[in-house]
Scaffold this motif. Structure first.
Motif, PDB file in Angstrom:
ATOM      1  N   CYS A 161       0.820  -1.211   0.000  1.00  0.00           N
ATOM      2  CA  CYS A 161       0.000   0.000   0.000  1.00  0.00           C
ATOM      3  C   CYS A 161       0.854   1.262   0.000  1.00  0.00           C
ATOM      4  O   CYS A 161       0.469   2.280  -0.546  1.00  0.00           O
ATOM      5  N   ARG A 162       2.021   1.188   0.643  1.00  0.00           N
ATOM      6  CA  ARG A 162       2.875   2.380   0.707  1.00  0.00           C
ATOM      7  C   ARG A 162       3.470   2.718  -0.660  1.00  0.00           C
ATOM      8  O   ARG A 162       3.664   3.888  -0.973  1.00  0.00           O
ATOM      9  N   ILE A 163       3.752   1.692  -1.458  1.00  0.00           N
ATOM     10  CA  ILE A 163       4.400   1.974  -2.740  1.00  0.00           C
ATOM     11  C   ILE A 163       3.403   2.154  -3.873  1.00  0.00           C
ATOM     12  O   ILE A 163       3.754   2.671  -4.925  1.00  0.00           O
TER      13      ILE A 163
ATOM     14  N   LEU B 285      -7.864   0.724  -0.786  1.00  0.00           N
ATOM     15  CA  LEU B 285      -7.014   0.357   0.342  1.00  0.00           C
ATOM     16  C   LEU B 285      -6.604   1.570   1.145  1.00  0.00           C
ATOM     17  O   LEU B 285      -6.436   1.488   2.367  1.00  0.00           O
ATOM     18  N   ASP B 286      -6.420   2.709   0.483  1.00  0.00           N
ATOM     19  CA  ASP B 286      -6.098   3.936   1.197  1.00  0.00           C
ATOM     20  C   ASP B 286      -7.217   4.284   2.174  1.00  0.00           C
ATOM     21  O   ASP B 286      -6.959   4.667   3.317  1.00  0.00           O
ATOM     22  N   ARG B 287      -8.468   4.113   1.738  1.00  0.00           N
ATOM     23  CA  ARG B 287      -9.597   4.378   2.646  1.00  0.00           C
ATOM     24  C   ARG B 287      -9.602   3.388   3.803  1.00  0.00           C
ATOM     25  O   ARG B 287      -9.862   3.761   4.946  1.00  0.00           O
ATOM     26  N   PHE B 288      -9.304   2.130   3.508  1.00  0.00           N
ATOM     27  CA  PHE B 288      -9.335   1.115   4.565  1.00  0.00           C
ATOM     28  C   PHE B 288      -8.270   1.387   5.614  1.00  0.00           C
ATOM     29  O   PHE B 288      -8.554   1.368   6.818  1.00  0.00           O
TER      30      PHE B 288
ATOM     31  N   ASP C 299     -14.789   3.835   7.358  1.00  0.00           N
ATOM     32  CA  ASP C 299     -15.740   2.730   7.459  1.00  0.00           C
ATOM     33  C   ASP C 299     -15.569   1.807   6.254  1.00  0.00           C
ATOM     34  O   ASP C 299     -15.749   2.240   5.112  1.00  0.00           O
ATOM     35  N   PRO C 300     -15.249   0.528   6.454  1.00  0.00           N
ATOM     36  CA  PRO C 300     -15.009  -0.357   5.310  1.00  0.00           C
ATOM     37  C   PRO C 300     -16.279  -0.905   4.670  1.00  0.00           C
ATOM     38  O   PRO C 300     -16.212  -1.524   3.607  1.00  0.00           O
ATOM     39  N   ARG C 301     -17.436  -0.686   5.289  1.00  0.00           N
ATOM     40  CA  ARG C 301     -18.646  -1.313   4.780  1.00  0.00           C
ATOM     41  C   ARG C 301     -19.048  -0.875   3.372  1.00  0.00           C
ATOM     42  O   ARG C 301     -19.545  -1.703   2.599  1.00  0.00           O
ATOM     43  N   PRO C 302     -18.873   0.384   2.985  1.00  0.00           N
ATOM     44  CA  PRO C 302     -19.220   0.731   1.600  1.00  0.00           C
ATOM     45  C   PRO C 302     -18.433  -0.053   0.552  1.00  0.00           C
ATOM     46  O   PRO C 302     -18.951  -0.344  -0.531  1.00  0.00           O
TER      47      PRO C 302
END
Length: 329
Positions: free
Chosen positions: A7-9, A16-19, A24-27
């Motif tokens: 994710c960093r690279i 994944l940035d949102r997670f 909230d991961p539900r959307p």
């Protein structure tokens, strides 16, 4: 939560940035963080190589949640399509492997009593205190095989499907599932070939399972109590049907994939995990399905449960209805 190196690279993966930004991961994934934590603890994955357990679980959940093709998921996560295919199949197998930890029949008298009291509460009548589950079949949308046998998967609603037969408890948790018959097969035939029917080990003596009019009313080998047929005569039968419908649960499920049976099983496992974690989404409005009133291909050797149903009906007629929120025992 520490972001993995992937994710960093790779800054082109907003999902994944949102997670990892604690949104909230539900959307995106249809599961809360609590449900995700339960799932990952149950899977107990160890990934010394590859993308890592968290990333692979999220790819699998995104694919399920969105119903997208492998090509679309590969673009969303910035990974090869073949990798997505491999991840989805591997994580599906891992989820199915924990089925026995998540989907199981009541194992103790206390658990069974909790379920029975729950159904009596739903029905608002103590005549249903011996209900030990509610059974139904639902159609899972799928792509039919290209062979001539593909027509067997077209159900009475004229779309291709496979059948999920499920028994739920009073809270809507799956306690038994049986998946795979083509959509053209009647629910009673699926029942007759299911392990639940063949083994006849549940429910224990004196208890019964609630079913709709698509099933036969049976006492043996599997005790099923169905409602009276439509155009019922008498107030007692009408009251019985009313209480029966309150206790009976029905949930429609739809999915579309070539490896349908393990995917459907994985979805039932995720359903139970979400309920255990209090992770419940508002149900989508769906048209009510017409209940089949014939008993289809019921086994002629089975013993009718009509007399038992009449006895319950007599109890319903004799006992006063208890309002919601009051003790029904």
């Amino acid at each position: 939560m520490t972001r993995p190196r992937y994710c960093r690279i790779n800054l082109s993966v907003p999902v994944l940035d949102r997670f990892f930004s604690q949104e909230d991961p539900r959307p995106d994934f249809r599961l809360s963080r609590e449900s995700l934590a339960v799932l990952q603890n149950l899977l107990n994955q160890e990934r010394r190589h590859g993308w890592g357990a968290t990333i692979e679980t999220l790819v699998f959940l995104f694919w399920l949640a969105c119903g997208a093709s492998y090509r679309v998921v590969s673009r969303v996560f910035g990974m090869p399509r073949s990798t997505v295919h491999y991840i989805v199949h591997r994580v599906t197998e891992e989820v199915v492997a924990i089925r026995h930890k998540v989907i199981f029949l009541p194992k103790t008298p206390e658990h069974l009593e909790e379920v029975s009291r729950g159904f009596a509460g739903l029905a608002r009548h103590r005549a249903f205190i011996k209900a030990a589950g509610a059974i139904d079949g639902c159609h899972i949308r799928m792509k039919p095989p290209s062979s001539p046998d593909g027509q067997c998967y077209r159900n009475r609603k004229l779309f291709p499907s496979i059948i999920l037969q499920a028994v739920c408890d009073h809270q809507g948790r799956f306690i038994d599932t049986y998946v795979g018959w083509p959509g053209s097969v009647h629910d009673s035939r699926v029942l007759r070939h299911s392990p639940l029917y063949a083994q006849s080990s549940y429910p224990p003596p004196g208890h019964f399972i609630l079913a709709d009019g698509g099933y036969p009313c049976l006492q043996r080998p599997l005790p099923l109590i169905t409602p009276y047929k439509r155009q019922v005569q008498g107030v007692g039968a009408q009251r019985f049907n009313s209480h029966h419908s309150r206790a009976f649960h029905y949930r429609a499920c739809f999915w579309n994939d070539e490896d349908k049976v393990p995917v459907v099983t994985a979805c039932t496992i995720l359903h139970n995990i979400c309920l255990s974690a209090g992770d419940v989404l508002a149900p989508e409005d769906e048209p009510e399905d017409d209940v089949e009133e014939d008993e289809g291909e019921a086994d002629m050797e089975a013993v009718s449960g009509a007399q038992w149903r009449d006895q319950l009906c007599a109890e319903v007629s004799a006992l006063e209805v208890v309002p919601p929120g009051h003790d029904y025992l």
